[in-house]
Scaffold this motif. Structure first.
Motif, PDB file in Angstrom:
ATOM      1  N   GLY A   1      27.138  10.566 -12.518  1.00 52.63           N
ATOM      2  CA  GLY A   1      27.979  11.688 -12.161  1.00 52.63           C
ATOM      3  C   GLY A   1      27.232  12.828 -11.262  1.00 52.63           C
ATOM      4  O   GLY A   1      27.818  13.685 -10.814  1.00 52.63           O
ATOM      5  N   GLN A   2      26.004  12.573 -11.245  1.00 51.43           N
ATOM      6  CA  GLN A   2      25.219  13.458 -10.479  1.00 51.43           C
ATOM      7  C   GLN A   2      24.321  12.989  -9.253  1.00 51.43           C
ATOM      8  O   GLN A   2      24.165  11.697  -9.066  1.00 51.43           O
ATOM      9  N   THR A   3      23.829  13.971  -8.335  1.00 52.48           N
ATOM     10  CA  THR A   3      23.055  13.367  -7.076  1.00 52.48           C
ATOM     11  C   THR A   3      21.652  12.862  -7.583  1.00 52.48           C
ATOM     12  O   THR A   3      21.257  13.399  -8.714  1.00 52.48           O
ATOM     13  N   ARG A   4      20.879  11.923  -6.938  1.00 51.36           N
ATOM     14  CA  ARG A   4      19.578  11.747  -7.070  1.00 51.36           C
ATOM     15  C   ARG A   4      18.739  13.016  -6.469  1.00 51.36           C
ATOM     16  O   ARG A   4      18.786  13.102  -5.264  1.00 51.36           O
ATOM     17  N   ASP A   5      17.908  13.657  -7.471  1.00 48.83           N
ATOM     18  CA  ASP A   5      17.458  14.844  -6.989  1.00 48.83           C
ATOM     19  C   ASP A   5      15.762  14.774  -7.482  1.00 48.83           C
ATOM     20  O   ASP A   5      15.300  13.870  -8.295  1.00 48.83           O
ATOM     21  N   GLU A   6      14.966  14.958  -6.414  1.00 49.07           N
ATOM     22  CA  GLU A   6      13.296  14.975  -6.663  1.00 49.07           C
ATOM     23  C   GLU A   6      13.040  15.999  -7.625  1.00 49.07           C
ATOM     24  O   GLU A   6      13.646  16.889  -7.958  1.00 49.07           O
ATOM     25  N   VAL A   7      11.971  15.358  -8.351  1.00 51.19           N
ATOM     26  CA  VAL A   7      11.459  16.577  -9.594  1.00 51.19           C
ATOM     27  C   VAL A   7      10.127  16.262  -9.471  1.00 51.19           C
ATOM     28  O   VAL A   7       9.447  17.404 -10.093  1.00 51.19           O
ATOM     29  N   ALA A   8       9.283  15.423  -8.793  1.00 53.75           N
ATOM     30  CA  ALA A   8       8.004  15.775  -8.601  1.00 53.75           C
ATOM     31  C   ALA A   8       7.471  14.956  -7.251  1.00 53.75           C
ATOM     32  O   ALA A   8       8.115  13.820  -7.018  1.00 53.75           O
ATOM     33  N   GLN A   9       6.496  15.590  -6.642  1.00 54.79           N
ATOM     34  CA  GLN A   9       5.778  14.933  -5.415  1.00 54.79           C
ATOM     35  C   GLN A   9       4.471  15.229  -5.418  1.00 54.79           C
ATOM     36  O   GLN A   9       3.804  15.932  -6.080  1.00 54.79           O
ATOM     37  N   ILE A  10       3.736  14.209  -4.998  1.00 62.55           N
ATOM     38  CA  ILE A  10       2.263  14.106  -4.587  1.00 62.55           C
ATOM     39  C   ILE A  10       2.012  13.618  -3.535  1.00 62.55           C
ATOM     40  O   ILE A  10       2.449  12.776  -2.895  1.00 62.55           O
ATOM     41  N   THR A  11       0.692  14.318  -3.020  1.00 68.39           N
ATOM     42  CA  THR A  11       0.232  13.980  -1.625  1.00 68.39           C
ATOM     43  C   THR A  11      -0.601  12.639  -1.641  1.00 68.39           C
ATOM     44  O   THR A  11      -0.881  12.134  -2.800  1.00 68.39           O
TER      45      THR A  11
ATOM     46  N   SER B   1       0.676  -1.192  -0.032  1.00 68.12           N
ATOM     47  CA  SER B   1       0.020  -0.051   0.028  1.00 68.12           C
ATOM     48  C   SER B   1       0.781   1.218   0.070  1.00 68.12           C
ATOM     49  O   SER B   1       1.802   1.425   0.661  1.00 68.12           O
ATOM     50  N   ILE B   2       0.369   2.332  -0.826  1.00 65.70           N
ATOM     51  CA  ILE B   2       0.937   3.623  -0.793  1.00 65.70           C
ATOM     52  C   ILE B   2       0.172   4.608  -0.160  1.00 65.70           C
ATOM     53  O   ILE B   2       0.631   5.848  -0.255  1.00 65.70           O
ATOM     54  N   ARG B   3      -1.106   4.272   0.275  1.00 66.36           N
ATOM     55  CA  ARG B   3      -2.165   5.112   0.587  1.00 66.36           C
ATOM     56  C   ARG B   3      -2.031   6.166   1.675  1.00 66.36           C
ATOM     57  O   ARG B   3      -2.237   7.400   1.535  1.00 66.36           O
ATOM     58  N   THR B   4      -0.817   5.973   2.523  1.00 69.14           N
ATOM     59  CA  THR B   4      -0.518   6.775   3.530  1.00 69.14           C
ATOM     60  C   THR B   4       0.577   7.526   3.559  1.00 69.14           C
ATOM     61  O   THR B   4       1.314   8.430   4.240  1.00 69.14           O
ATOM     62  N   ARG B   5       1.171   7.331   2.484  1.00 68.99           N
ATOM     63  CA  ARG B   5       2.473   8.033   2.142  1.00 68.99           C
ATOM     64  C   ARG B   5       2.287   9.007   0.775  1.00 68.99           C
ATOM     65  O   ARG B   5       1.909   8.790  -0.363  1.00 68.99           O
ATOM     66  N   ASN B   6       3.045  10.228   1.123  1.00 70.51           N
ATOM     67  CA  ASN B   6       3.342  11.145  -0.335  1.00 70.51           C
ATOM     68  C   ASN B   6       4.277  10.265  -0.994  1.00 70.51           C
ATOM     69  O   ASN B   6       5.166   9.488  -0.489  1.00 70.51           O
ATOM     70  N   MET B   7       4.203  10.408  -2.527  1.00 66.54           N
ATOM     71  CA  MET B   7       4.890   9.771  -3.335  1.00 66.54           C
ATOM     72  C   MET B   7       5.863  10.865  -4.184  1.00 66.54           C
ATOM     73  O   MET B   7       5.304  11.805  -4.418  1.00 66.54           O
ATOM     74  N   ALA B   8       6.818  10.184  -4.659  1.00 62.76           N
ATOM     75  CA  ALA B   8       7.554  11.198  -5.554  1.00 62.76           C
ATOM     76  C   ALA B   8       8.366  10.411  -6.529  1.00 62.76           C
ATOM     77  O   ALA B   8       8.764   9.193  -6.501  1.00 62.76           O
ATOM     78  N   TRP B   9       8.796  11.203  -7.614  1.00 61.05           N
ATOM     79  CA  TRP B   9       9.678  10.739  -8.572  1.00 61.05           C
ATOM     80  C   TRP B   9      11.166  11.514  -8.276  1.00 61.05           C
ATOM     81  O   TRP B   9      11.156  12.718  -8.153  1.00 61.05           O
ATOM     82  N   TYR B  10      11.927  10.965  -8.557  1.00 60.15           N
ATOM     83  CA  TYR B  10      13.509  11.204  -8.711  1.00 60.15           C
ATOM     84  C   TYR B  10      14.166  11.028  -9.764  1.00 60.15           C
ATOM     85  O   TYR B  10      13.740   9.985 -10.580  1.00 60.15           O
TER      86      TYR B  10
END
Length: 114
Positions: free
Chosen positions: A41-51, A27-36
């Motif tokens: 050679g770069q860091t892993r960065d968040e690009v989008a998040q949803i409540t 289940s993902i129901r209780t968690r905000n989810m995001a794409w990174y």
């Protein structure tokens, strides 16, 4: 522990579109989810998040207006619609919680090139 599997990456020309999918084993129901994303050679960065209910979203400056995050809690899926892709969007894309505290999946490669 919820496992995440991303899919939908591909080689696409500049200006093209892709839709990424993320399947969760639990289940993902209780968690905000995001794409990174992570380029070589770069860091892993968040690009989008949803409540949790999808009522609010946020985007990094580099993708706002071009990417759209969505979710389906019943199917345990998170999506990223990517439009007007640019070469600088080339990266491995991952989904996770908004805190990034679940185990990382294998990611899916997006390459934007002529």
């Amino acid at each position: 522990q919820v496992e995440l599997v991303e899919s939908g990456g591909d080689l696409v020309q500049p200006g093209g579109s892709l839709r990424l999918s993320c399947a969760a084993s639990g289940s993902i129901r209780t968690r905000n989810m995001a794409w990174y994303r992570q380029a070589p050679g770069q860091t892993r960065d968040e690009v989008a998040q949803i409540t949790t209910l999808g009522s609010d979203t946020r985007y990094s400056d580099s993708v706002r207006g071009r990417f759209t995050i969505s979710r389906d809690n019943v199917k345990r899926m998170v999506y990223l619609q990517m439009d007007n892709l640019k070469p600088e969007d080339t990266a491995a894309y991952f989904c996770n919680t908004g805190r990034g505290d679940w185990s990382w999946g294998p990611g899916t490669q997006v390459t934007v090139s002529l």
